[in-house]
Scaffold this motif. Structure first.
Motif, PDB file in Angstrom:
ATOM      1  N   ALA A  65       0.836  -1.199   0.000  1.00  0.00           N
ATOM      2  CA  ALA A  65       0.000   0.000   0.000  1.00  0.00           C
ATOM      3  C   ALA A  65       0.869   1.245   0.000  1.00  0.00           C
ATOM      4  N   SER A  66       0.361   2.277  -0.642  1.00  0.00           N
ATOM      5  CA  SER A  66       1.067   3.552  -0.728  1.00  0.00           C
ATOM      6  C   SER A  66       0.468   4.556   0.242  1.00  0.00           C
ATOM      7  N   VAL A  67       1.233   5.611   0.506  1.00  0.00           N
ATOM      8  CA  VAL A  67       0.753   6.699   1.351  1.00  0.00           C
ATOM      9  C   VAL A  67      -0.594   7.200   0.825  1.00  0.00           C
ATOM     10  N   GLY A  68      -1.539   7.330   1.699  1.00  0.00           N
ATOM     11  CA  GLY A  68      -2.882   7.787   1.325  1.00  0.00           C
ATOM     12  C   GLY A  68      -3.943   6.900   1.937  1.00  0.00           C
ATOM     13  N   ASN A  69      -3.781   5.561   1.730  1.00  0.00           N
ATOM     14  CA  ASN A  69      -4.764   4.622   2.296  1.00  0.00           C
ATOM     15  C   ASN A  69      -4.076   3.430   2.941  1.00  0.00           C
ATOM     16  N   ALA A  70      -2.831   3.598   3.342  1.00  0.00           N
ATOM     17  CA  ALA A  70      -2.034   2.465   3.819  1.00  0.00           C
ATOM     18  C   ALA A  70      -2.585   1.872   5.118  1.00  0.00           C
TER      19      ALA A  70
ATOM     20  N   SER B 213      -5.925   0.208   4.634  1.00  0.00           N
ATOM     21  CA  SER B 213      -5.725  -1.062   3.921  1.00  0.00           C
ATOM     22  C   SER B 213      -5.210  -2.140   4.863  1.00  0.00           C
ATOM     23  N   LEU B 214      -4.304  -1.744   5.768  1.00  0.00           N
ATOM     24  CA  LEU B 214      -3.782  -2.716   6.739  1.00  0.00           C
ATOM     25  C   LEU B 214      -4.887  -3.172   7.690  1.00  0.00           C
ATOM     26  N   LYS B 215      -5.741  -2.268   8.104  1.00  0.00           N
ATOM     27  CA  LYS B 215      -6.837  -2.638   9.002  1.00  0.00           C
ATOM     28  C   LYS B 215      -7.756  -3.658   8.314  1.00  0.00           C
ATOM     29  N   THR B 216      -8.089  -3.395   7.055  1.00  0.00           N
ATOM     30  CA  THR B 216      -8.918  -4.331   6.293  1.00  0.00           C
ATOM     31  C   THR B 216      -8.223  -5.681   6.147  1.00  0.00           C
ATOM     32  N   PHE B 217      -6.925  -5.644   5.864  1.00  0.00           N
ATOM     33  CA  PHE B 217      -6.126  -6.864   5.669  1.00  0.00           C
ATOM     34  C   PHE B 217      -6.126  -7.713   6.943  1.00  0.00           C
TER      35      PHE B 217
ATOM     36  N   PHE C  60       3.675 -10.472   8.846  1.00  0.00           N
ATOM     37  CA  PHE C  60       4.921  -9.753   9.099  1.00  0.00           C
ATOM     38  C   PHE C  60       5.004  -8.594   8.122  1.00  0.00           C
ATOM     39  N   GLY C  61       5.493  -7.451   8.592  1.00  0.00           N
ATOM     40  CA  GLY C  61       5.450  -6.325   7.677  1.00  0.00           C
ATOM     41  C   GLY C  61       6.334  -5.154   8.038  1.00  0.00           C
ATOM     42  N   LEU C  62       6.328  -4.205   7.108  1.00  0.00           N
ATOM     43  CA  LEU C  62       7.160  -3.006   7.143  1.00  0.00           C
ATOM     44  C   LEU C  62       6.302  -1.760   7.066  1.00  0.00           C
ATOM     45  N   LEU C  63       6.591  -0.806   7.944  1.00  0.00           N
ATOM     46  CA  LEU C  63       5.981   0.515   7.915  1.00  0.00           C
ATOM     47  C   LEU C  63       7.113   1.524   7.695  1.00  0.00           C
ATOM     48  N   THR C  64       7.127   2.213   6.556  1.00  0.00           N
ATOM     49  CA  THR C  64       8.207   3.172   6.329  1.00  0.00           C
ATOM     50  C   THR C  64       7.878   4.517   6.980  1.00  0.00           C
ATOM     51  N   TYR C  65       8.929   5.279   7.238  1.00  0.00           N
ATOM     52  CA  TYR C  65       8.787   6.586   7.883  1.00  0.00           C
ATOM     53  C   TYR C  65       7.845   7.496   7.106  1.00  0.00           C
ATOM     54  N   ASP C  66       7.797   7.336   5.776  1.00  0.00           N
ATOM     55  CA  ASP C  66       7.023   8.252   4.939  1.00  0.00           C
ATOM     56  C   ASP C  66       5.518   8.116   5.113  1.00  0.00           C
ATOM     57  N   LEU C  67       5.070   7.125   5.873  1.00  0.00           N
ATOM     58  CA  LEU C  67       3.645   7.060   6.214  1.00  0.00           C
ATOM     59  C   LEU C  67       3.211   8.256   7.051  1.00  0.00           C
ATOM     60  N   LYS C  68       4.168   9.015   7.555  1.00  0.00           N
ATOM     61  CA  LYS C  68       3.862  10.276   8.250  1.00  0.00           C
ATOM     62  C   LYS C  68       3.033  11.201   7.355  1.00  0.00           C
TER      63      LYS C  68
ATOM     64  N   ASP D  70      -5.164   1.200  14.496  1.00  0.00           N
ATOM     65  CA  ASP D  70      -5.253   2.628  14.802  1.00  0.00           C
ATOM     66  C   ASP D  70      -4.308   3.006  15.928  1.00  0.00           C
ATOM     67  N   ALA D  71      -4.078   2.084  16.853  1.00  0.00           N
ATOM     68  CA  ALA D  71      -3.120   2.348  17.935  1.00  0.00           C
ATOM     69  C   ALA D  71      -1.710   2.513  17.370  1.00  0.00           C
ATOM     70  N   ILE D  72      -1.370   1.715  16.351  1.00  0.00           N
ATOM     71  CA  ILE D  72      -0.076   1.865  15.682  1.00  0.00           C
ATOM     72  C   ILE D  72      -0.010   3.223  14.983  1.00  0.00           C
ATOM     73  N   LYS D  73      -1.076   3.540  14.260  1.00  0.00           N
ATOM     74  CA  LYS D  73      -1.126   4.812  13.539  1.00  0.00           C
ATOM     75  C   LYS D  73      -1.034   6.006  14.490  1.00  0.00           C
ATOM     76  N   ASN D  74      -1.678   5.907  15.644  1.00  0.00           N
ATOM     77  CA  ASN D  74      -1.705   7.018  16.600  1.00  0.00           C
ATOM     78  C   ASN D  74      -0.343   7.320  17.218  1.00  0.00           C
ATOM     79  N   THR D  75       0.582   6.371  17.126  1.00  0.00           N
ATOM     80  CA  THR D  75       1.910   6.582  17.714  1.00  0.00           C
ATOM     81  C   THR D  75       3.003   6.709  16.651  1.00  0.00           C
ATOM     82  N   PHE D  76       2.625   6.644  15.392  1.00  0.00           N
ATOM     83  CA  PHE D  76       3.602   6.603  14.296  1.00  0.00           C
ATOM     84  C   PHE D  76       3.746   7.982  13.655  1.00  0.00           C
ATOM     85  N   PRO D  77       4.979   8.349  13.222  1.00  0.00           N
ATOM     86  CA  PRO D  77       6.241   7.664  13.494  1.00  0.00           C
ATOM     87  C   PRO D  77       6.688   7.889  14.932  1.00  0.00           C
ATOM     88  N   MET D  78       7.597   7.088  15.398  1.00  0.00           N
ATOM     89  CA  MET D  78       7.981   7.092  16.802  1.00  0.00           C
ATOM     90  C   MET D  78       8.664   8.402  17.208  1.00  0.00           C
ATOM     91  N   GLY D  79       8.366   8.831  18.425  1.00  0.00           N
ATOM     92  CA  GLY D  79       8.870  10.106  18.916  1.00  0.00           C
ATOM     93  C   GLY D  79      10.375  10.182  18.993  1.00  0.00           C
TER      94      GLY D  79
END
Length: 416
Positions: A52-57, A60-64, A73-81, A318-327
């Motif tokens: 998934a690309s930035v915009g609906n990533a 899409s993960l929640k649906t998945f 197993f997966g990767l979340l890049t910094y650019d999801l900011k 959403d809990a992952i999203k609410n803390t991403f990217p890490m402080g």
């Protein structure tokens, strides 16, 4: 199996897993009692994938995860900011990692203590791996490693960031620079082996997405969920170890009592507390440990632990999203720090300072912070690693630059 046999099995299993187009190898190097449920997870082969690309990533993960209540197993890049906040990036991307990538593995092996278990896949795969020869180490060719920033430019950027702090725009900012090699030919397995032999850490991992590799010796947890408890463990505060026992103990004590390091650490603790509040049951956010000093083969680290109870009304994605990217890799306040990171850093971060890890069928998860890691695209032959640190008004630009070189030298020694 004894410890040495377990470690040999890990090497063979990673060699086997790396022949698949998708694999994720998570190794806590026997820190599992302090850090997680497993010493090692080895996932390989892909039944299902999400790119998934930035915009609906995140949606899409929640649906998945709702459609596939399985291990993934997966990767979340910094650019999801850029999906979370109104941010942009226009920097060139030479590594080409997907913004978000998850896969449901065909095969999954876990190691806990002396117990090796096939969680998913053919039951005789352990014997098949045991019968493999010990992987041979392939020496890398000499790499021409360059920096995206010359020293004068780095020092100038630090001075400008300090002026932002003086004006009150931010209190702290994580500023990074990239080291890279073009036309790089490396053996990812050998490189990862050397990296983790020098620096075995509790959140290290080998992640492969076809022609793209993350070789990580990170000591930092981004976020985990166990039952309804979320835990984040930001690192802020580093001191290089000494071979002299008395001196090493003195360095460790000095780090624990260092007011500058404590000030940097507590700023990020407050930021993480605020992030967790978005997902927490009211009143449940707490600091479990403040300024804990943890010792690794090369460094002492100041690590704090913050936790909360996940609200029943908040989905764990959403809990992952609410803390991403890490402080720990952004700064405080978070949004303004990220805006200035985009302004002053020369390189796209991509996977660097993002995260990879696992989600279990019951919705528990554990994700690291991608630092002290080598990123590699075997098709474009572009290799990259980034280093940085927390900049406060008290920061000395020369010392910050020297610290960057010190962090870079450790990876350079592996690549040579």
């Amino acid at each position: 199996m004894i410890l040495q046999q377990i470690d040999t099995f890990k090497q063979k299993a990673l060699q086997y897993a790396s022949t698949f187009e998708a694999c994720c190898f998570l190794d806590s190097h026997h820190y599992e009692d302090k850090y997680g449920k497993y010493d090692c997870l080895i996932a390989f082969g892909s039944e299902k994938e999400l790119t998934a690309s930035v915009g609906n990533a995140f949606s899409s993960l929640k649906t998945f995860t709702k459609e596939n209540k399985e291990w993934m197993f997966g990767l979340l890049t910094y650019d999801l900011k850029n999906e979370i906040e109104d941010l942009q990036h226009t920097k060139e991307d030479l590594l080409q990692f997907p913004d978000l990538y998850f896969f449901v593995p065909k095969n999954l092996i876990s190691i806990k203590g002396n117990n090796i278990q096939v969680i998913k896949g053919k039951t005789d795969i352990i014997d098949e791996i045991l019968n493999l020869p010990v992987p041979s180490k392939v020496p890398n060719k000499v790499l021409d490693i360059k920096s995206k920033l010359v020293k004068a430019e780095y020092l100038c950027s630090i001075d400008k960031i300090r002026q932002h702090i003086k004006r009150g725009d931010i209190y702290e900012m994580n500023f990074c620079q990239e080291f890279f090699a073009e036309n790089a030919i490396i053996d990812p397995l050998t490189t990862y082996y050397h990296l983790t032999k020098i620096s075995p850490t509790p959140f290290s991992g080998f992640f492969k997405i076809r022609n793209k590799y993350i070789l990580s010796a990170t000591p930092e947890r981004f976020l985990s969920k166990s039952g309804n408890i979320l835990t984040s463990q930001p690192i802020k505060g580093t001191a290089k170890r000494s071979d002299n026992q008395a001196e090493d103990l003195s360095i460790k004590t000095d780090l624990k009592n260092n007011k500058k390091e404590q000030a940097e650490n507590v700023m990020i603790v407050d930021l993480v507390r605020n992030d967790l509040t978005k997902s927490a049951t009211k009143g449940s956010v707490k600091v479990d440990e403040l300024f804990g000093i943890y010792t690794f083969p090369q460094v002492h680290q100041m690590i704090s632990s913050i936790s909360c109870e996940l609200s029943s009304e908040v989905h764990f994605v959403d809990a992952i999203k609410n803390t991403f990217p890490m402080g720990s890799m952004t700064g405080a306040p978070k949004l303004r720090a990220m805006q200035l990171i985009d302004q002053y850093e020369r390189s796209k971060r991509g996977a660097y300072s993002g995260s990879f890890g696992y989600i279990s069928p019951d919705g528990d998860f554990d994700f690291n912070v991608i630092i002290r890691s080598i990123l590699y695209n075997s098709t474009t032959k572009y290799l990259s690693f980034q280093v940085g640190g927390a900049i406060t008004y008290q920061s000395d630009a020369e010392k910050e630059y020297e610290e960057c070189l010190l962090k870079a030298s450790a990876i350079m020694s592996v690549l040579s």
